[in-house]
Enzyme design. Structure first.
Site, mmCIF file in Angstrom:
data_model
loop_
_atom_site.group_PDB
_atom_site.id
_atom_site.type_symbol
_atom_site.label_atom_id
_atom_site.label_comp_id
_atom_site.label_asym_id
_atom_site.label_seq_id
_atom_site.Cartn_x
_atom_site.Cartn_y
_atom_site.Cartn_z
ATOM 1 N N SER A 129 -11.240 -5.134 -1.179
ATOM 2 C CA SER A 129 -11.149 -3.940 -0.342
ATOM 3 C C SER A 129 -11.829 -2.796 -1.070
ATOM 4 O O SER A 129 -11.526 -2.537 -2.240
ATOM 5 C CB SER A 129 -9.687 -3.592 -0.061
ATOM 6 O OG SER A 129 -9.592 -2.407 0.707
ATOM 7 N N SER A 162 0.837 -1.197 0.000
ATOM 8 C CA SER A 162 0.000 0.000 0.000
ATOM 9 C C SER A 162 0.872 1.247 0.000
ATOM 10 O O SER A 162 2.057 1.196 0.336
ATOM 11 C CB SER A 162 -0.915 0.026 1.231
ATOM 12 O OG SER A 162 -1.918 -0.958 1.160
ATOM 13 N N MET A 191 -4.415 -7.284 1.789
ATOM 14 C CA MET A 191 -4.392 -6.277 2.837
ATOM 15 C C MET A 191 -3.698 -6.864 4.068
ATOM 16 O O MET A 191 -3.862 -8.047 4.377
ATOM 17 C CB MET A 191 -5.805 -5.839 3.218
ATOM 18 C CG MET A 191 -6.628 -5.313 2.042
ATOM 19 S SD MET A 191 -7.338 -6.617 1.010
ATOM 20 C CE MET A 191 -8.769 -7.058 1.997
ATOM 21 N N GLY A 192 -2.925 -6.041 4.769
ATOM 22 C CA GLY A 192 -2.205 -6.524 5.940
ATOM 23 C C GLY A 192 -3.126 -6.989 7.043
ATOM 24 O O GLY A 192 -2.888 -8.021 7.689
ATOM 25 N N LYS A 229 -14.128 -7.065 5.562
ATOM 26 C CA LYS A 229 -13.589 -7.500 4.284
ATOM 27 C C LYS A 229 -14.297 -8.788 3.877
ATOM 28 O O LYS A 229 -14.772 -9.548 4.727
ATOM 29 C CB LYS A 229 -12.076 -7.766 4.386
ATOM 30 C CG LYS A 229 -11.258 -6.566 4.811
ATOM 31 C CD LYS A 229 -11.417 -5.378 3.886
ATOM 32 C CE LYS A 229 -10.515 -4.229 4.278
ATOM 33 N NZ LYS A 229 -10.827 -2.997 3.511
ATOM 34 N N CYS A 280 -4.943 -0.330 8.424
ATOM 35 C CA CYS A 280 -4.221 -0.851 7.265
ATOM 36 C C CYS A 280 -2.971 -1.541 7.794
ATOM 37 O O CYS A 280 -2.043 -0.873 8.271
ATOM 38 C CB CYS A 280 -3.839 0.261 6.293
ATOM 39 S SG CYS A 280 -2.835 -0.333 4.905
#
Length: 391
Positions: A303, A19, A312-313, A272, A104
């Protein structure tokens, strides 16, 4: 009317994991943005370039994707035993809102280096590893960010590679401490697997978990996919995106995250929605061919209503925890049984994640979840903002 010139705000543009976002020291924000959340949001939106009806963010710092339409606020922590407070702002691209309901995980890796650069961390070693203790203020959780120092500087360059990022950098280890408070429900319904009825779509087996970020997992084949799909297979299919959004909304209601479907419009960052499948050969978005024996399972996640180009983390944390609990859909897709880590395939390659859990009174307690990322500063300076933005 007299011309009012633009004003400038000190900012740092950084990559963290897969990101990118614009980072701000809270002390450097205009006073009115520090005191008024509405004005703060207007400021961040204008800087990122939203809302943009063309969905390009041509007039701002955003990159027209959920992975790049982000703003990060960091300041000296007000919480004991923490170095900094970290606020994550997911800025909608074409809509007029800023979502601060989640975190995030990828950009969490950049918070440590940024905090050190800004002088917000005490007792930073000249050489070695500095553990930056981060308070994630959105979700009220602790993140430990391990940053390598060399000659008093953050070491950014290294040989650690992340699928989804073209160039190697220095590894940054992250530990998400008690991503779910022991007093909270890891599984909001109390079940490892539920039947989720989605109006107009059907009923599916799902695992709904709150670790990292609230996430709804569904089996790929139950919704007509192999589990090896890339962005182009999903994001160009309007009907598919509508189906995923209906599943997400139904999951949010079942998890108690929203009280009615309309509320989901203002909470697009959570939960999510992800689909899982057993390990199988596939070709990544870069054209690299990976074999089934190089991973334990496949996971694809959306997302902000778009399939993510990697993972995504925070969703990686959810995957790691769910995979280590026998009986969840994630665990079953990875072969089932006891585990302490898994490697999962995503559109750009693979990621290894792990979790440390214990059982108490029949409930799973997550002590920590871990993963590695990397981060670096791309730009440091001032971002210019049109006068009247916060009016």
């Amino acid at each position: 009317m007299a011309y009012k010139p633009q004003f400038k705000v000190k900012a740092t543009y950084m990559r963290g994991g897969t990101s990118k976002g614009t980072f701000f020291n809270i002390a450097d924000l205009p006073k009115e943005a520090q005191e008024d959340s509405r004005k703060r949001d207007k400021l961040l939106q204008r800087i990122v370039g939203s809302p943009d009806i063309y969905k390009k963010q041509m007039d701002g710092m955003g990159g027209a994707s959920s992975s790049t339409s982000k703003a990060i606020l960091v300041g000296k922590s007000k919480v004991p035993n923490h170095d900094v407070d970290y606020y994550f702002c997911q800025v909608a691209i074409d809509k007029d809102f800023v979502d601060m309901s989640g975190n995030c995980g990828n950009l969490s890796s950049a918070v440590g280096p940024f905090a050190i650069k800004e002088g917000l961390v005490d007792n930073v070693p000249q050489n070695g590893v500095c553990c930056v203790r981060i308070w994630q203020a959105n979700i009220k959780k602790t993140i430990l960010c391990y940053v390598t120092m060399e000659d008093g500087m953050v070491k950014e360059m290294g040989d650690y590679e992340i699928d989804g990022v073209a160039f190697p950098a220095q590894e940054i280890k992250l530990e998400f401490v008690e991503p779910v408070d022991p007093s909270e429900e890891l599984f909001p319904t109390g079940n490892l697997v539920d039947d989720l009825e989605v109006p107009g779509v059907g009923t599916f087996k799902v695992t709904m978990i709150t670790a990292g970020i609230p996430t709804v997992f569904v089996n790929a084949d139950d919704i007509g996919y192999k589990g090896t799909e890339l962005q182009g297979d999903i994001n160009s299919d309007t009907k598919a995106l509508e189906k995923f959004e209906k599943i997400r909304v139904a999951g949010a209601l079942k998890m108690g995250l929203i009280s009615d479907a309309k509320e989901a419009l203002t909470k697009q960052h959570t939960p999510k929605i992800a689909f899982v499948s057993p390990a199988q050969d596939f070709t990544t978005s870069s054209g690299k061919k990976l074999k089934a024996n190089e991973m334990d399972l496949h996971v694809r996640a959306l997302s902000m209503q778009q399939l993510h180009h990697a993972m995504m983390g925070t969703a990686s944390v959810a995957i790691g925890v769910a995979a280590c609990i026998p009986g969840t859909l994630v665990n079953l897709a990875s072969g089932g049984g006891e585990k302490d880590s898994v490697t999962f395939g995503h559109p750009s390659g693979t990621i290894k994640v792990g979790a440390t859990l214990l059982q108490k009174d029949g409930k799973y307690i997550v002590e920590k979840a871990s993963m590695s990322r990397s981060a670096r500063i791309i730009m440091d300076g001032n971002v210019y903002v049109p006068a009247g933005t916060m009016d």
